[in-house]
Write an enzyme that holds these catalytic residues in place. Sequence first.
Site, short mmCIF file in Angstrom:
data_model
loop_
_atom_site.label_atom_id
_atom_site.label_comp_id
_atom_site.label_asym_id
_atom_site.label_seq_id
_atom_site.Cartn_x
_atom_site.Cartn_y
_atom_site.Cartn_z
NE ARG A 237 -73.00 -8.88 -33.68
CZ ARG A 237 -73.07 -7.58 -33.86
NH1 ARG A 237 -74.19 -7.05 -34.36
NH2 ARG A 237 -72.05 -6.79 -33.56
CD GLU A 266 -74.70 -10.54 -41.52
OE1 GLU A 266 -75.70 -10.46 -40.80
OE2 GLU A 266 -73.79 -9.68 -41.51
CG HIS A 285 -75.22 -6.46 -40.89
ND1 HIS A 285 -74.53 -7.44 -40.23
CD2 HIS A 285 -75.35 -5.45 -39.99
CE1 HIS A 285 -74.24 -7.05 -39.00
NE2 HIS A 285 -74.73 -5.83 -38.84
#
Length: 333
Positions: A237, A266, A285
């Site tokens: 994270r 993000e 990601h």
Amino acid sequence: MSERIKVLVTDYAWSTLEPERDILSSIGADLIVAEDESETTFVKHAPNVDAILTNWARVSTHVIESAIKCQVIVRYGIGLDNIDVETATRLGITVVNVPTYCLEEVSDHAMALILSLARKIPRLDQEVKKRGWNRNIGPQMYRLRGQKLGLIGFGKIAQLIVPKAQGFGLQVMAYSPTLTDERVKKFNVQRVDLEKLVTTSDFISLNCPLTPKTHHLINAQRLQSMKSTAYLVNTARGDIIDNNALHEALNKGWIAGAGLDVLPEEPPSPDLNLLDLDNAIITPHAAFWSEESIYDLQVTAAEEVVRVLTSQMPLSLMNPEVLQNSNLRAKIE
């Protein structure tokens, strides 16, 4: 005629919801797909739904309190930091995740970042594409075999990293408050405290959940205590790292480089300072992604909804204390 079951999908990152539709149709359930990821939109739909499927969108206190019929919230994934689990438990709503999701993919991605940093793959690729032929750009390269990899967190993903890293000859150290003697022996890792791991590792991989205790776990002080030749990898994270401190560390040479698949925001702002650094590899990601992992995730998440709505125990109940609540909404037998 009884009202049809409704399942809200707050957000998703794949091209189709057909696997979910197929599975949920077995109990006569309809999918309601949120038009956007705003709390206002979720609150609009929440009162009418029996279940919520959520990926990254925030399922807030207000959303959960508005979901007056909801029996279960299922996370498309492992971490629960986007769900107000405490409120869900208080209101008698079960919270479920998919703990077997993308384990191979994320552990592969962590190793890919380690190898790319160690061998300077992105830098060398760009050097050649710029019509250069200089292999001495950036930090020095050292033989991988014999170097130390420190794993912060030792859950399923970290455990899969171990044999992959050992296959390249890396010595693996691990820190986790819950690391047992049995796991140390089983995986042939060295258990160390956090400070020793930070100061002696050549590579550090973050594999812990984001909690109040791990928020900015990697701060300026810990970055300064790392070896100047060390690399930091994060597939967990974004907020586990203080990214302002990381930018300073990379800019001033406190560490050699970083590989990041997750960021606090993000997608990132175009002016994120880390985007301008040659010694930072950043992927969008994407560590979780493969055709197989996405399909398995969709199927498993939908099957968990079906279990709860048909009075069965879910496979991965993350708030088991809810079963003791007098206001438990699911009729789990």
